[in-house]
Design a protein around this motif. Structure first.
Motif, PDB file in Angstrom:
ATOM      1  N   UNK A   1      -0.966  -2.586   1.612  1.00 53.01           N
ATOM      2  CA  UNK A   1      -0.337  -1.337   1.764  1.00 53.01           C
ATOM      3  C   UNK A   1       1.052  -1.722   2.763  1.00 53.01           C
ATOM      4  N   UNK A   2       2.002  -0.593   2.782  1.00 59.39           N
ATOM      5  CA  UNK A   2       3.131  -0.882   3.635  1.00 59.39           C
ATOM      6  C   UNK A   2       2.740  -0.884   5.163  1.00 59.39           C
ATOM      7  N   UNK A   3       1.719   0.038   5.400  1.00 55.98           N
ATOM      8  CA  UNK A   3       1.058   0.105   6.890  1.00 55.98           C
ATOM      9  C   UNK A   3       0.454  -1.024   7.151  1.00 55.98           C
ATOM     10  N   UNK A   4      -0.340  -1.661   6.208  1.00 55.58           N
ATOM     11  CA  UNK A   4      -0.973  -2.987   6.649  1.00 55.58           C
ATOM     12  C   UNK A   4       0.120  -4.158   6.787  1.00 55.58           C
TER      13      UNK A   4
ATOM     14  N   UNK B   1      12.933   4.587  -1.254  1.00 50.32           N
ATOM     15  CA  UNK B   1      12.361   4.315   0.313  1.00 50.32           C
ATOM     16  C   UNK B   1      11.118   5.254   0.272  1.00 50.32           C
ATOM     17  N   UNK B   2      10.310   5.312  -0.838  1.00 50.92           N
ATOM     18  CA  UNK B   2       9.013   6.138  -0.441  1.00 50.92           C
ATOM     19  C   UNK B   2       7.933   5.511  -1.361  1.00 50.92           C
ATOM     20  N   UNK B   3       6.771   5.891  -0.848  1.00 48.44           N
ATOM     21  CA  UNK B   3       5.586   5.374  -1.927  1.00 48.44           C
ATOM     22  C   UNK B   3       5.681   5.760  -3.321  1.00 48.44           C
ATOM     23  N   UNK B   4       4.644   5.229  -4.167  1.00 52.83           N
ATOM     24  CA  UNK B   4       4.600   5.678  -5.301  1.00 52.83           C
ATOM     25  C   UNK B   4       4.086   7.030  -5.189  1.00 52.83           C
ATOM     26  N   UNK B   5       2.965   7.183  -4.692  1.00 56.51           N
ATOM     27  CA  UNK B   5       2.608   8.773  -4.814  1.00 56.51           C
ATOM     28  C   UNK B   5       3.626   9.634  -4.351  1.00 56.51           C
ATOM     29  N   UNK B   6       4.450   9.418  -3.312  1.00 53.86           N
ATOM     30  CA  UNK B   6       5.378  10.387  -2.989  1.00 53.86           C
ATOM     31  C   UNK B   6       6.584  10.615  -3.983  1.00 53.86           C
TER      32      UNK B   6
ATOM     33  N   UNK C   1       8.310  -6.244  -2.809  1.00 47.42           N
ATOM     34  CA  UNK C   1       7.247  -5.280  -2.878  1.00 47.42           C
ATOM     35  C   UNK C   1       6.254  -5.761  -3.967  1.00 47.42           C
ATOM     36  N   UNK C   2       6.609  -6.587  -4.898  1.00 52.90           N
ATOM     37  CA  UNK C   2       5.519  -7.156  -5.857  1.00 52.90           C
ATOM     38  C   UNK C   2       4.740  -7.821  -5.258  1.00 52.90           C
ATOM     39  N   UNK C   3       5.016  -8.767  -4.369  1.00 52.78           N
ATOM     40  CA  UNK C   3       4.197  -9.741  -3.952  1.00 52.78           C
ATOM     41  C   UNK C   3       3.073  -9.113  -2.759  1.00 52.78           C
ATOM     42  N   UNK C   4       3.681  -7.833  -2.186  1.00 60.62           N
ATOM     43  CA  UNK C   4       2.818  -6.905  -1.431  1.00 60.62           C
ATOM     44  C   UNK C   4       1.710  -6.413  -2.102  1.00 60.62           C
TER      45      UNK C   4
END
Length: 372
Positions: free
Chosen positions: A25-28, A235-240, A16-19
């Protein structure tokens, strides 16, 4: 045939840190790998592990991101070195400080010793945290034990993880909050609530929250994880994760206004978990239980395979080898005269039969011409 070892991957938090360092983003990232964003979330939380070609592609992409990060860090370091050299021309170089004393080399532990140390360190706290999610003491203990059973079965992977406690905690929470728990007979009988009225009210308030909001609240305000780590584990985004946390805090403050302050809520959650006398089993007992479950599953798989082979062989033995059309049922036919049985032979018929028997079987004799 020797099986090729799987391509090594960084720890879930490092993925996650590397991304995020690469501003992806997870979608990209999912688009590059040809998977769904949910699959990337599962990989970054450690719940699932890629296999086959997806694993090789994911490892290659992460290696590229790590090399880019190393290049950026090296470039920044060279820039800082240049700035220090410019400053050093004007100011004298300070005396070097004495280095730290060498530390003794750590003693290597066996897998069983390392597992027992991890269990003794984290199991009591995990049981108390799981109790906040379920409100059931026995279910909390069972969830933690099942999580450690899974960890012992996959110990090489857990031992190399940067946060083994987080790996076990995520597994225990998933098992505790599984919807299948409601179908168990034990779930139909409620357990006695906490003795303190304040603890009882707080626990009921937590259990009224949706499972995802409850888990986010326990991780952030109970365990003390930061928001990115909470998002990765759920297993969620930071905003969620932030939205879930805000809604959970509003719901708790709506029933208990005194807990509107996050520091007070953190203290009350710790008190609620500590007031319950929850004990975990001994490490060797849990480890032997995991080994016993693994043996039972292996034997069950072998028995099922043998039964499947036997059923297949019996089917091949008894199955017909060609198509046999079904025989249609008989029907009565009207208007056909009855068959007349043969009676006694007449004198002419007897004479004809005797004549046929007296003649040669290969035909009559050859006629030869005679003089008259």
């Amino acid at each position: 045939m020797t099986r090729r070892p799987a391509t090594p991957l960084p720890a879930p938090k490092a993925r996650r840190r590397l991304r995020e360092t690469a501003a992806l983003t997870q979608t990209q990232l999912a688009t590059r790998l040809g998977v769904t964003p949910g699959t990337v979330r599962a990989w970054e939380s450690g719940r699932t592990t890629p296999r086959g070609r997806k694993r090789e592609a994911y490892a290659k992409l992460l290696k590229t991101l790590a090399e880019e990060e190393t290049t950026r860090q090296a470039k920044q370091e060279r820039e800082r070195e240049g700035e220090r050299e410019d400053d050093g021309k004007a100011a004298p170089e300070p005396a070097p400080e004495p280095g730290p004393e060498p530390r003794p080399e750590p003693v290597a532990l066996t897998p069983a010793q390392a597992f027992d140390a991890l269990y003794a360190f984290s199991a009591p706290a995990l049981v108390r945290q799981t109790f906040l999610l379920t409100g059931r003491r026995e279910q909390a203990r069972e969830s933690v034990e099942r999580a450690f059973h899974t960890a012992w079965e996959r110990w090489p992977e857990v031992a190399r993880d940067r946060d083994p406690v987080g790996w076990v905690r995520a597994t225990a929470y998933e098992y505790a909050l599984s919807p299948w728990q409601r179908l168990r007979p034990r779930h139909r009988h409620p357990e006695p609530p906490p003795a303190d009225p304040g603890d009882r009210t707080l626990l009921n308030t937590l259990l009224r929250l949706p499972p995802r909001h409850r888990r986010t609240l326990v991780l952030y305000d109970g365990v003390g994880l930061d928001l990115p780590e909470t998002a990765a584990e759920t297993e969620a985004s930071t905003v969620a994760a932030a939205n879930r946390l805000l809604h959970a805090r509003e719901a708790v403050a709506g029933r208990l206004p005194a807990l509107a302050d996050p520091h007070v809520l953190h203290r009350r959650l710790a008190e609620l978990a500590s007031n319950e006398r929850l004990r975990a089993a001994e490490p060797p007992t849990v480890r032997r239980g995991g080994e016993r479950r693994a043996r039972l599953r292996t034997r069950a798989a072998i028995a099922f395979t043998i039964a499947l082979i036997g059923t297949t062989a019996l089917t091949l033995r008894t199955a017909p080898t060609h198509y046999e059309p079904p025989v249609s049922p008989g029907q009565a036919v009207r208007g056909v005269p009855h068959r007349v049985a043969p009676g006694a032979l007449s004198d002419e018929e007897l004479e004809l039969r005797q004549k046929l028997r007296d003649q040669l079987q290969d035909g009559p004799e050859r006629l030869s011409p005679t003089l008259e």
